[in-house]
Design an enzyme around this catalytic site. Structure first.
Site, short mmCIF file in Angstrom:
data_model
loop_
_atom_site.label_atom_id
_atom_site.label_comp_id
_atom_site.label_asym_id
_atom_site.label_seq_id
_atom_site.Cartn_x
_atom_site.Cartn_y
_atom_site.Cartn_z
N GLY A 43 -25.69 43.44 33.08
CA GLY A 43 -25.97 43.62 31.66
C GLY A 43 -24.72 43.61 30.80
O GLY A 43 -24.80 43.53 29.59
N GLY A 70 -23.27 43.72 26.26
CA GLY A 70 -24.11 44.80 26.73
C GLY A 70 -25.53 44.67 26.28
O GLY A 70 -25.81 44.25 25.18
N CYS A 71 -26.40 45.04 27.16
CA CYS A 71 -27.82 44.99 26.86
C CYS A 71 -28.48 46.09 27.66
O CYS A 71 -27.93 46.57 28.62
CB CYS A 71 -28.40 43.64 27.23
SG CYS A 71 -30.13 43.50 26.88
N VAL A 72 -29.68 46.46 27.29
CA VAL A 72 -30.49 47.54 27.88
C VAL A 72 -29.88 48.92 27.69
O VAL A 72 -28.93 49.12 27.01
CB VAL A 72 -30.74 47.35 29.37
CG1 VAL A 72 -31.51 48.56 29.93
CG2 VAL A 72 -31.58 46.13 29.59
#
Lengths: 350, 107, 469
Positions: free
Chosen positions: A236, B105-107
């Site tokens: 991510g 960035g994710c989540v």
């Protein structure tokens, strides 16, 4: 522009709820899929609960049809539950049959209340996610079809919640459910030097829980195959670290999660089957494993015993025996918190 | 959308697909002003410079963008105000003006 | 200009419409038209409702089945798939299989929308997600709420933006509200709703970048808001609380409303080291799964004993209620039942609500109610899934602003903000520093109810001033 907040409560709740807010005194389940709540005033509120397509994916066409049904039977109000199912709150008693017929006509089965299978929660999986190791929504649909007869009836020892997560991030909350199916990666992230170059390297390295990611000069990272445990934390953070793999990805089966404090208290589900392959479109191995677990539980449990309560009584060793699940080193915990799941004392079920 | 190369005051700047500077060392104040216009900031005021300089110093020191709370504390500004002066966001707007790579960035 | 409208002969639902212009300009559209014309007569809903799927598709469905499931072991990378454009218009056999069966199919729903089915079909065929890296998008003035996911298969579809819309408390909608959301989704996005995502928001998928701002504006005009991405407070999730629950102890929906009035800025302007989730559960049954998932879990609790109504209990047992099964399952064996009267032992009872859930007709929760604050639950991150730890067992919950509760929650967030490393979750931070240290930072009185049991080691830190020299 932002700053509005959430819609006001007074507007969204149905009139019958507004009249009796906080004044409910007991409830019953008169028939599968229907709840009856009684208020101090004696007013009775009937709720019809229906299953929804996997992952709560609803086209606007179906949503509009649902709205029409809600207008007809529930004074223009409807509710989406925490398990992605649909509730019509405040259906008049005389119209419950008609409401069920109309919901069925939309393809939505009525059921999932109390001692039965509740609507299966799934994350989006391969529909639209970068992390997914498995098609969570598809597994949800396959399992729902398979367990359809249970959903319609109401004759399990206690409630049964099944949830599917596409990866260990657990957006599908697989680890909270009685039976959880969680997608797992088994291979390393594939480092793309060109893309990693553009990311914040310090961050990629620091998010790794096991310190498996180390700098690779001049400006990239390398993954230590002996330490990586495929948690997707780095995936991510940087575009250059994709992890999905068609051959080695699969699912793990977890059993015995529960969020309520009643009985044995809140707990996460535990790893029972470390790996089953991805077999689209219907994941028959996973389906079979889930059904076997349910059948063993139904055969062995007392009334009101959730799966974890039953297992706590008979012991995990009996559970593995009854289901003929082969024991491997993978089920024994070796990660940071391992002492919490290792047995102390010599009290065994034989 | 692929990255692009722009000519700016005699320098050749490589940008990534979101317009972030590829090589932080090439940054100077004129580039910051140029990026600011694209990030819907009409003019870089003293407040802007305080934030930009702090982010840049922090990045050069640690190789990572600072946490928003740290920026707020160091520059003595409430978080919401910082978002108001950098309307496209601190991660995008401010970091881009400061010449950092795109924070991910994710989540 | 001619427009072809393909409508379902039974219900009149418009399956798709195509203009001549579109078909001439885009080959994909033309192929989709040919495909629909060839394949479908009824809309998918009617197909299922009439259970005539099999007859209508007959041979085709069987073919698809035969072609689909067997895994040959040969996996093609996207580059190796030849003639992909033909595949696009032709078949989605693996997904078609998922339209069979009694359960409502998400595939049918996806097909009714503008979602790119081939991205999903290829995912199923190649056994790997076809979506690429994701991130956040910010618009001027909108710092949180919009995400983007890139496509790993640009030959099929481009990446797609999606937006998180904060759902109303308790999940209650008026049909007008839901229709409005449908209208906005139809106009700007794929025409597909996600009811609800795990974070308790509606995800609106497939908004073109140039449409993002109009979408936010349209949502705002109708009283909806976006948020819940990035390192901010995520959308808070509540159970339905007192609205339709006979065992709810606190007004979780009201508390969520108060939360949003107070902390909306922190939801929409990211400022934390990592995301932080808040959930409201009205009672220890925890329908919001707060103790398992949220950094700050506010769970309704009561301190006095469950209230037993003897007359109603007798009536309930007379109607066939099985009290013995309940007494047997009481986790601390606090219930004494002789077939006529029920007593609950005050020292043994842990207020777990089991008996209340099973017989709310006669056993009611106590009246001394408040909120327990449980912190640090999470699924992912450094130490794997962690359950929430009790920070304080009882705080009075006073509407309408719940000041006592929110003040402690505030201090938790501040401690997190101050001491966590970047991209470290609250649960991981507490694990790193210890409950003793964290409780001190937050500044609540230590309580024996925070422990499962006292510690066995004496490895704690004495400060110089505590030594009394």
């Amino acid at each position: 522009m932002p700053g509005i907040g959430i819609p006001p409560l007074e507007k969204t709740i149905p009139p019958i709820v507004k009249r009796n807010y906080g004044k409910w005194i007991y409830h019953e389940v008169p028939r599968p899929g229907v709840l009856k709540h009684v208020a101090e005033s004696g007013e009775e509120c009937y709720t019809v609960r229906a299953g929804m397509p996997a992952n709560g994916r609803v086209s606007t066409a179906l949503a509009r049809s649902i709205c029409a049904v809600a207008d007809k039977y529930a004074e223009g109000h409807l509710r989406i539950t925490r398990r992605q199912s649909l509730e019509l709150v405040g259906v008049p008693e005389a119209q419950i049959d008609a409401a069920i017929v109309d919901l069925n006509a939309l393809g939505l089965p009525v059921g999932g209340v109390d001692h039965t299978l509740h609507n299966i929660v799934a994350c989006t999986g391969w529909i639209h996610c970068q992390f997914a190791a498995t098609g969570a929504a598809a597994i949800s649909k396959a399992l729902s079809d398979d367990l359809y007869d249970i959903f319609l009836k109401e004759d399990l020892p206690a409630k049964l919640k099944v949830a599917i997560s596409g990866c260990v991030n657990n957006c599908g909350e697989g680890i909270t459910a009685d039976i959880g199916v969680i997608g797992i990666h088994r291979d390393l992230p594939r480092v793309d030097d060109e893309k990693v170059k553009k990311c914040e390297m310090a961050l990629i390295i620091s998010v790794c829980p096991t310190g498996a990611i180390r700098p690779k000069p001049p400006k990239s990272v390398q993954v230590d195959p002996n330490r990586c445990m495929h948690c997707v934390a780095c995936v991510g953070q940087c575009e250059g670290m994709p992890i999905g793999d068609p051959v080695t990805d699969g699912v793990a089966i977890y059993v015995g999660g529960k969020s309520g404090n009643a009985g044995s208290g809140p707990n996460f589900a535990k790893l029972v089957i470390p790996y089953l392959p991805n077999t689209p479109p219907r994941w028959p191995e996973t389906s079979a494993a889930v059904r076997e677990i349910i059948e063993a539980w139904v055969a062995g449990a007392h009334k009101h015993e959730r799966i974890i309560d039953w297992i706590n009584r008979i012991g995990w060793e009996k559970f593995f025996e009854k289901l003929n699940i082969p024991m491997t080193y993978k089920q024994l915990d070796g990660y940071v918190l391992w002492p919490m799941s290792s047995r102390t004392g010599v009290r065994f079920h034989w | 959308m692929a990255g692009q190369t722009i000519e700016f005051k005699g320098k050749t700047l490589e940008l990534d697909e979101d317009g972030f500077l590829q090589d932080p060392d090439l940054w100077d104040e004129e580039i910051a002003e140029f990026f600011a216009k694209e990030e819907s900031i009409p003019e870089l005021t003293e407040e802007h410079w305080k934030v930009i300089n702090y982010i840049r110093d922090y990045y050069l020191q640690f190789g990572i963008a600072p946490m928003i709370r740290k920026i707020g504390k160091a520059c003595d500004m409430p978080v919401k105000h910082m978002y108001q002066i950098f309307p496209t966001g601190l991660d995008k707007g401010a970091c881009r003006c400061a010449g950092l790579p795109k924070p991910t960035g994710c989540v | 200009m001619t427009t072809v409208i393909m409508a379902c002969p039974t219900c009149g639902f418009v399956i798709a419409d195509f203009t001549e212009e579109q078909m001439a300009a885009e080959e994909r559209v033309a192929k989709r038209y040919q495909y629909l014309k060839k394949k479908q007569t009824l809309c998918p809903n009617c197909l299922i409702a009439t259970k005539r799927l099999k007859e209508l598709r007959g041979a085709e469905a069987d073919e698809a089945k035969a072609a689909a499931p067997v895994f040959s072991g040969e996996i093609l990378t996207p580059e190796e798939v030849e003639g992909f454009e033909e595949a696009e218009a032709a078949e989605t056999p693996l997904l078609d299989e998922l339209e069979n069966g009694p359960w409502p199919s998400h595939v049918t729903e996806l097909k009714k929308s503008k979602y790119h089915m081939m991205m999903y079909e290829e995912g199923m065929r190649l056994r790997q997600t076809q979506w690429g890296f994701g991130g956040y998008v910010s618009l001027p003035g909108v710092a949180a709420g919009i995400l983007v996911r890139a496509s790993a298969r640009p030959d099929i579809a481009r990446g797609a933006n999606f937006m998180r819309m904060l759902a109303p408390s308790g999940g209650y909608y008026t049909t007008d509200m839901l229709r409005t959301v449908c209208d906005i989704t139809d106009e700007h996005a794929y025409g597909l709703l996600h009811l609800h995502s795990a974070g308790g928001d509606i995800e609106i998928l497939g908004i073109p970048t140039e449409d993002l701002e109009p979408t936010v504006k349209a949502l705002n005009e109708h009283g909806f808001d976006v948020g819940s991405t990035s390192d901010a407070y995520r959308n808070s999730v509540d159970c339905l609380g007192m609205s339709r629950c006979d065992v709810a102890l606190t007004d979780s929906m009201g508390m969520r409303d108060a939360w949003y009035k107070r902390y909306l800025d922190d939801v929409q302007y990211p400022r934390f080291p990592h995301k932080l989730k808040v959930r409201f559960s009205g009672c220890p049954n925890d329908c919001a799964r707060a103790q398992q998932k949220s950094g700050i879990a506010l769970v309704g609790v009561f301190r006095d004993l469950p209230r037993v109504d003897g007359d109603r209990l007798t009536e309930w047992v007379g109607r066939g209620g099985d009290m013995n099964a309940i007494v047997r399952m009481c986790p601390t064996r606090a219930m004494i039942w002789d077939g006529k009267s029920l007593e609950i032992d005050a020292d043994s009872c842990v207020r777990c609500m089991f008996c209340i859930n099973k017989c709310s007709y006669a056993i009611r929760p106590g009246v001394d109610r408040g909120v327990a604050i449980v912190v640090g639950a999470k699924f992912r991150g450094k130490y794997g899934p962690l359950l929430g730890k009790v920070l304080t067992p009882f705080v009075p919950a006073n509407p309408p602003d719940y000041n006592e509760v929110f003040e402690i929650a505030d201090r938790v967030a501040d401690a997190f903000d101050e001491h966590a490393r970047r991209k470290e979750r609250l649960g991981d931070m507490i694990f790193r520093v210890g409950m003793d240290q964290f409780t001190e930072w937050v500044g609540v009185e230590p309580s024996p109810r925070q422990m499962a049991e006292p510690r066995t080691n004496v490895y704690y830190h004495w400060k110089a001033e505590e030594l009394g020299r």
